[in-house]
Design a protein around this motif. Structure first.
Motif, mmCIF file in Angstrom:
data_model
loop_
_atom_site.group_PDB
_atom_site.id
_atom_site.type_symbol
_atom_site.label_atom_id
_atom_site.label_comp_id
_atom_site.label_asym_id
_atom_site.label_seq_id
_atom_site.Cartn_x
_atom_site.Cartn_y
_atom_site.Cartn_z
ATOM 1 N N LEU A 168 -7.885 2.725 -4.093
ATOM 2 C CA LEU A 168 -9.071 2.639 -3.255
ATOM 3 C C LEU A 168 -9.326 4.026 -2.688
ATOM 4 O O LEU A 168 -8.475 4.592 -1.987
ATOM 5 N N LYS A 169 -10.473 4.589 -3.016
ATOM 6 C CA LYS A 169 -10.844 5.916 -2.528
ATOM 7 C C LYS A 169 -11.810 5.746 -1.362
ATOM 8 O O LYS A 169 -12.847 5.104 -1.503
ATOM 9 N N LEU A 170 -11.447 6.324 -0.242
ATOM 10 C CA LEU A 170 -12.240 6.200 0.978
ATOM 11 C C LEU A 170 -12.874 7.532 1.332
ATOM 12 O O LEU A 170 -12.259 8.589 1.145
ATOM 13 N N ILE A 190 0.826 -1.203 0.000
ATOM 14 C CA ILE A 190 0.000 0.000 0.000
ATOM 15 C C ILE A 190 0.864 1.259 0.000
ATOM 16 O O ILE A 190 1.806 1.381 0.782
ATOM 17 N N ILE A 191 0.509 2.178 -0.879
ATOM 18 C CA ILE A 191 1.082 3.521 -0.882
ATOM 19 C C ILE A 191 0.038 4.408 -0.190
ATOM 20 O O ILE A 191 -1.023 4.683 -0.747
ATOM 21 N N TYR A 232 -2.835 1.773 -4.067
ATOM 22 C CA TYR A 232 -2.915 3.166 -3.641
ATOM 23 C C TYR A 232 -4.188 3.409 -2.840
ATOM 24 O O TYR A 232 -5.223 2.816 -3.113
ATOM 25 N N VAL A 233 -4.075 4.301 -1.870
ATOM 26 C CA VAL A 233 -5.214 4.706 -1.050
ATOM 27 C C VAL A 233 -5.342 6.221 -1.143
ATOM 28 O O VAL A 233 -4.347 6.947 -1.029
ATOM 29 N N CYS A 235 -6.130 10.512 8.432
ATOM 30 C CA CYS A 235 -5.356 9.559 9.247
ATOM 31 C C CYS A 235 -6.277 8.593 9.987
ATOM 32 O O CYS A 235 -5.967 7.409 10.109
ATOM 33 N N LEU A 236 -7.399 9.101 10.456
ATOM 34 C CA LEU A 236 -8.367 8.251 11.144
ATOM 35 C C LEU A 236 -8.911 7.185 10.199
ATOM 36 O O LEU A 236 -8.945 5.996 10.532
ATOM 37 N N VAL A 237 -9.294 7.598 8.991
ATOM 38 C CA VAL A 237 -9.874 6.671 8.014
ATOM 39 C C VAL A 237 -8.837 5.648 7.551
ATOM 40 O O VAL A 237 -9.138 4.455 7.436
ATOM 41 N N THR A 238 -7.609 6.079 7.293
ATOM 42 C CA THR A 238 -6.586 5.113 6.868
ATOM 43 C C THR A 238 -6.241 4.164 8.015
ATOM 44 O O THR A 238 -5.907 3.000 7.774
#
Length: 135
Positions: free
Chosen positions: A105-107, A30-31, A86-87, A50-53
């Motif tokens: 992956l888009k969050l 993961i990048i 990628y995130v 940062c919370l979501v990742t």
């Protein structure tokens, strides 16, 4: 070549459903999103990112092999991990979205709890039953 070395067939053409997926396999590829030094005013959104990742990392670390395969299929369109994943965290979406060609992956940026994040991610991942990964 395959006739002379039949053992190569499983390496060249792996059966994704038989593959055991480990969290380390995904995490090391993961990048993660990096803070943009130009957006110093966007401090709150970086905290949310940062919370979501962190929620994603937790989901991957605690996921079963089957859950990780489904996540990877949603993320990339295939159950075999690419070299890089990628995130991105976006304030413009409400549910996780995958860009399979770009292995991104888009969050959603707004996610108050881990349980809400997990529920949204699992709902998005279940969409692979109707499209990608059905080769």
């Amino acid at each position: 070549m395959i006739k002379e070395r039949p053992a190569l067939a499983s390496i060249l053409f792996p059966r994704s459903e038989d593959q055991i997926m480990y969290s380390e396999t995904i995490l090391k590829r993961i990048i993660w999103p990096m803070p943009d030094s130009e957006d110093e005013d966007d401090h709150c959104s970086m905290e949310e990112a940062c919370l979501v990742t962190g929620f994603l990392r937790n989901y991957i670390e605690n996921g079963s092999s089957q859950e990780l395969q489904q996540l990877l299929k949603f993320w990339t369109g295939w159950c075999i991990p690419p070299q890089q994943l990628y995130v991105e965290v976006s304030p413009d979406i409400g549910m996780p979205v995958a860009s399979t060609c770009m292995t991104t992956l888009k969050l959603p940026q707004k996610c108050p709890t881990y349980q809400a994040f997990k529920d949204n991610l699992e709902a998005a991942v279940k969409s692979t039953c109707f499209g990608f990964g059905m080769i």
